[in-house]
Design an enzyme around this catalytic site. Structure first.
Site, short mmCIF file in Angstrom:
data_model
loop_
_atom_site.label_atom_id
_atom_site.label_comp_id
_atom_site.label_asym_id
_atom_site.label_seq_id
_atom_site.Cartn_x
_atom_site.Cartn_y
_atom_site.Cartn_z
N ASP A 116 20.54 54.68 -46.16
CA ASP A 116 21.69 55.74 -46.45
C ASP A 116 21.11 56.72 -47.72
OD1 ASP A 116 24.33 56.46 -46.18
OD2 ASP A 116 25.12 55.02 -47.79
N GLU A 190 31.21 59.26 -44.06
CA GLU A 190 29.66 59.62 -44.01
C GLU A 190 29.70 59.96 -42.50
OE1 GLU A 190 26.67 57.33 -45.54
OE2 GLU A 190 27.78 56.77 -47.29
N ASP A 222 30.57 53.68 -45.13
CA ASP A 222 29.88 52.80 -45.83
C ASP A 222 30.46 52.11 -46.78
OD1 ASP A 222 27.60 51.62 -47.22
OD2 ASP A 222 27.06 53.19 -48.57
N ARG A 226 32.65 48.53 -55.57
CA ARG A 226 32.36 49.27 -56.83
C ARG A 226 32.35 48.27 -57.85
NH1 ARG A 226 30.65 53.64 -54.13
NH2 ARG A 226 32.33 54.82 -53.13
CA CA Z 1 26.87 55.42 -48.96
#
Ligand code: CA
Length: 407
Positions: A116, A190, A222, A226
């Protein structure tokens, strides 16, 4: 290269493909791996309107891997054959169709590798600014496309529920970390891309050969925890905060279908360095693909759009990602998946994840039900959508990529 398959006046005998807002008109022809009702084995399919054509039966191609590993010219030739097949009525062909609603859509292929990138300068600047207000971008950003290695085993097809991950977080700097469910679960909007024919180990792919190694694109979410990411990412980057699930849409929209939507992309400001010669892009290596993220809580009837952005705003092109990835001799393999990184744009409405959209939770998102979101709650569904439009061509869509969070 443009050919007769891009002709905007071309129509299919599958009437649902001719609606102006159809994601899958005859000019698109994206591939998927699917199972027909009550069939045992998956087959290769192509979307046409609200139907799936069994390409294995119609053209004798056993799997998508066979297609992906074929040279570019062979793939373009198959596209022309399918286009002719679906534009000229034949009574035999109707038995080769399955309504999309009753087809079981699977992952397009076994995901051989997953990397990624972090190619949106708007995303990188926003995230960087939260942690380093004075110098949001690190010195390497404008010289190479930054990436991390994802976990191929955790890529799932659209519709697969996503279980909230558990992990270590360290909210209290004075105490030890705790192990528990993530409380800052996020999505990332994405574009994914599948690699086709590979390169031998030790042999980099030059920029002018990169297109030969690219098969097609999909939507990619994705999912990111966090709080886990903040604790674990230094010094080697994301790990368990990402590898619990990555969702992709089932349709591989081919590079041939995207040809009318090539563009120059957002130009680098004059003050930025030009890429080193081995990463020097072609004139129209970018793609005009609009992406959207939608959110629906368990209490909402209809999803609401959270953001909209465009792949053409990426700082690095897909071809540059392929060339950079292989520039040390790393082999690309047929069925490898490359993520673009979160696609954000310059405005608040273009921010491609909740971390940015709510600015780390400080600017909560209000839902029509009166609920607020800083990060995702159990029962929330995230829906990614994408499409391409250009004057003189038929609009094509990428379908959608969905996932519901479960506790
Ligand atoms: Ca990502």
């Amino acid at each position: 290269m443009l050919d007769e398959t891009h002709d905007p006046s071309l129509r299919s005998w599958v009437e649902s493909a001719n609606r102006p807002d159809a994601d899958f008109p005859i000019q698109n022809l994206p591939f998927a791996t699917f199972r027909r009702p009550e069939a045992e084995n998956p087959v290769l399919g192509v979307a046409i309107g609200d139907q799936v054509l069994d390409v294995t039966e119609a053209f004798g191609i056993d799997s998508i891997e066979t297609l992906m590993s074929a040279p570019r010219g062979r793939r373009a030739e198959l596209r022309r054959r399918i286009s002719r097949f679906l534009s000229r009525p034949s009574s035999a062909a109707e038995t080769m169709l399955t309504p999309m609603a009753s087809a079981e859509l699977l992952l397009p292929c076994e995901i051989r590798d997953y990397t990624d990138f972090y190619a949106s300068i708007h995303h990188a600047t926003n995230v960087g600014r939260m942690f380093r207000p004075d110098s949001p971008l690190l010195p390497n950003y404008k010289w190479l496309p930054v990436a991390y290695h994802g976990r191929a085993s955790s890529v799932v097809v659209s519709g697969t529920p996503v279980r909230r991950p558990w992990g270590q977080t360290a909210e209290n700097p004075a105490g030890p970390p705790i192990y528990g469910p993530s409380r800052r679960l996020d999505y990332e909007l994405e574009l994914g891309m599948f690699t086709g024919p590979g390169n031998a180990i030790g042999e980099p792919i030059p920029m002018d050969h990169a297109a030969g190694h690219m098969v097609g694109v999909c939507l990619l979410n994705d999912w990111s925890a966090r709080d886990i990411q903040t604790w674990e990412y230094q010094p080697l980057g994301p790990f368990l905060s990402k590898s619990f699930a990555t969702s992709i849409s089932p349709w591989v929209v081919t590079m041939e279908a995207l040809e009318p939507f090539r563009c120059a992309g957002e130009s680098r400001p004059e003050s930025d360095p030009q890429p080193l010669p081995h990463l020097s892009p072609g004139a129209a290596d970018a793609f005009d693909i609009t992406l959207e993220a939608w959110l629906r809580s368990a209490r909402m009837q209809e999803p609401m759009r959270v953001s909209r952005s465009n792949v053409s705003s990426l700082y690095w092109t897909l071809a540059q990602m392929v060339t950079h990835h292989s520039s040390n001799g790393c082999p690309m393999r047929t069925g490898g998946l490359i993520g673009s990184g979160t696609v954000s744009g310059p405005g608040k409405e273009n921010r491609g994840c909740l971390l940015e959209m709510t600015w780390r939770g400080t600017e909560p998102l209000e839902l029509p039900t009166g609920e607020v979101r800083r990060f995702l709650e159990d029962g929330d569904e995230v829906i990614l959508r994408g499409w391409c439009e250009a004057p003189g061509f038929r609009r094509i869509g990428l379908g959608d990529c969905r996932g519901v969070i479960t506790g």
